[in-house]
Scaffold this motif. Sequence first.
Motif, PDB file in Angstrom:
ATOM      1  N   LEU A   1       0.820  -1.206   0.000  1.00 52.69           N
ATOM      2  CA  LEU A   1       0.000   0.000   0.000  1.00 52.69           C
ATOM      3  C   LEU A   1       0.857   1.261   0.000  1.00 52.69           C
TER       4      LEU A   1
ATOM      5  N   GLU B   1      -4.469   0.482   7.561  1.00 52.08           N
ATOM      6  CA  GLU B   1      -5.313   0.068   6.440  1.00 52.08           C
ATOM      7  C   GLU B   1      -5.153  -1.415   6.157  1.00 52.08           C
ATOM      8  N   ALA B   2      -3.918  -1.920   6.219  1.00 51.85           N
ATOM      9  CA  ALA B   2      -3.669  -3.315   5.893  1.00 51.85           C
ATOM     10  C   ALA B   2      -4.403  -4.251   6.842  1.00 51.85           C
TER      11      ALA B   2
ATOM     12  N   LEU C   1      -8.278  -4.320   6.641  1.00 53.28           N
ATOM     13  CA  LEU C   1      -8.846  -5.120   5.560  1.00 53.28           C
ATOM     14  C   LEU C   1      -8.575  -6.610   5.755  1.00 53.28           C
TER      15      LEU C   1
ATOM     16  N   SER D   1     -12.246   4.223   2.881  1.00 56.45           N
ATOM     17  CA  SER D   1     -11.486   3.887   1.677  1.00 56.45           C
ATOM     18  C   SER D   1     -11.880   4.709   0.458  1.00 56.45           C
TER      19      SER D   1
ATOM     20  N   GLU E   1      -6.116   6.998   1.885  1.00 53.85           N
ATOM     21  CA  GLU E   1      -6.304   5.588   2.224  1.00 53.85           C
ATOM     22  C   GLU E   1      -6.378   4.706   0.980  1.00 53.85           C
ATOM     23  N   ASN E   2      -6.883   5.248  -0.093  1.00 61.43           N
ATOM     24  CA  ASN E   2      -7.144   4.442  -1.289  1.00 61.43           C
ATOM     25  C   ASN E   2      -6.977   5.347  -2.506  1.00 61.43           C
TER      26      ASN E   2
ATOM     27  N   THR F   1      -4.998   0.249  -5.847  1.00 61.33           N
ATOM     28  CA  THR F   1      -5.180   0.052  -4.408  1.00 61.33           C
ATOM     29  C   THR F   1      -6.612  -0.377  -4.090  1.00 61.33           C
ATOM     30  N   SER F   2      -7.581   0.106  -4.855  1.00 62.01           N
ATOM     31  CA  SER F   2      -8.968  -0.282  -4.616  1.00 62.01           C
ATOM     32  C   SER F   2      -9.144  -1.788  -4.808  1.00 62.01           C
TER      33      SER F   2
ATOM     34  N   GLU G   1      -7.221  -3.748  -2.111  1.00 64.44           N
ATOM     35  CA  GLU G   1      -7.918  -3.766  -0.827  1.00 64.44           C
ATOM     36  C   GLU G   1      -9.030  -4.812  -0.819  1.00 64.44           C
TER      37      GLU G   1
ATOM     38  N   THR H   1     -17.243  -5.948   0.789  1.00 67.09           N
ATOM     39  CA  THR H   1     -17.195  -5.438   2.161  1.00 67.09           C
ATOM     40  C   THR H   1     -18.458  -5.768   2.950  1.00 67.09           C
TER      41      THR H   1
ATOM     42  N   ASN I   1     -15.640   2.373  -0.319  1.00 64.44           N
ATOM     43  CA  ASN I   1     -14.976   3.314  -1.225  1.00 64.44           C
ATOM     44  C   ASN I   1     -16.005   4.133  -1.986  1.00 64.44           C
TER      45      ASN I   1
END
Length: 546
Positions: free
Chosen positions: A188, A222-223, A226, A239, A244-245, A250-251, A254, A327, A336
């Motif tokens: 990330l 963040e890691a 998730l 996110s 963060e994203n 990255t989306s 995640e 999610t 997100n």
Amino acid sequence: MQYSWLSFLTQIAVLLLLLGVLHKPLGLYLHAALEGRKDSRVERVLFRLSGVSSTREQGWLGYTRSVLAFSIVSVLVIYLLLRLQGLYTPGGPGAVDPWTSMNTAISFVTNTNWQVYVPETTLGFGAQMALLAVQNFLSAAVGICVAVALMRGLTRFGTSHLGNFWADLVRITLRVLLPLAVVGALVLVVAGVVQNFWSGTVANPFTGASQTLPGGPVASQEAIKLLGTNGGGYFNANSAHPFENPNSFTSLFEVFLILLIPSALPYVFGRMAGDARQGYTVLGVMGGLWALTTTAMAWALAAFPGAGEGLEQRFGPAASGVFASATTLTSTGAVNAAHDSLPPLAGGLAMVNMMLGEVAPGGVGSGLYGMLVIAVVTVFLAGLMVGRTPEYLGKKVQARHMTLAALYLLVVPVLVLVLSGIAVLVPGILSQAPAQGPHQFSEVLYAFTSGANNNGSAFGGITSSGPALSTMLGIAMWLGRFVGIVLVLALAGAFVTQPRVPASAGTLPTHGGLFAVMLTTVAVLLTALNYLPALALGPLAEGTLS
């Protein structure tokens, strides 16, 4: 924004490829970490300091007492330290108010991560790292501990031992979650997620304007947020925040982190059962439900091509739908996109994903033990149809097992429907959801569905920081998590004492396509019977009228 089916299919293909490649290797590693008897040097030190014997196993009552004691103490510690935040963050955010502290402590200990506050202005670096990020590890580890205890209960014979909670907790945290979180955080950071201890004001020398740029140890939190299917954001936008994203890569990464451990745990189950087909059958049902509901989410978004409100432009509707589905099918709750702004049927599908019990593939640990409870019910129903005593993995399914399984499956629906009913009948509470018509009910129903299922996402129109709603959500989170855990551990204890029953010509095979179809059918029917009337008053009515 127009929907891109090519983007959707590409993301699904990449996820399936990565998760498929890692399913067995990660499953083997998880099994070795969970069932390994040799303690590392760090583990031996921790066990010696705490007075824990890692070789002394516990029965279901001892295991349950340990889970509850650890969780209750965790809530009290977090609450106290949030109330005293001003003492260890001089010049930063002060003490957190009592209602927010209570809700936050329960939320993070139950793996819900419902946030009634703005993180970047309410909490300092110390609270974010030492309290919330730590609970992201520990609450996730507790979920895996309970799943492992149930797997032992189903696969051991003629004993009362389910393992040692404290040893399981330490091994899962140090051997599984910590190394995976380090790797995830490094990826990330390379991809652009913020990781620093700086936050300050930046002035533009040409215009004279200035702005405050928030910083902090974001990637590291963040890691594990998730990987542990926790979901609480370092920033209020979660996110959807660019720190963060930041981009499409990255989306998708995640989403991959969300699904990684839950999709590997069925392999551990097959390994412990001595029959890999058992694990693959459970995984097939989880994957089938995930593919079905994620495709339905894509259709619901594609049916409203002009609906761009609440969606991040840098992701687009395809990535937002994949993220929203992942999610809510797990107990993550990270977002997100603004779920409150999703088209009515898409928002309804997000609710249905949680109402399924978050078993596709579900939260870390909680998804697997939820699916195994449904499997026990499926075996029992199949036994009724053929007129013989049902068996699962060489164990007879008896009345006490079905009582515990039925209670487990009823706890969350009762909490959701009863608390939602109370909320809509009390004007002071209902006013916290300012929307009108069916969407107002949808906001309330979503909140309690999310809280009782330990998800943590929300329809953002509802205000849950007041004492009444904050307390009701705290009750939903606590009972939804720990009443279910007690029942699962009691079920494990009821199974583990049984001797092995030899398979016969009348034994129902609990692997393969037939059982997978039956298991899927039971999961869907249970959800429909419990929730369809409530859904008809909210998202279905809203979708019909829109």
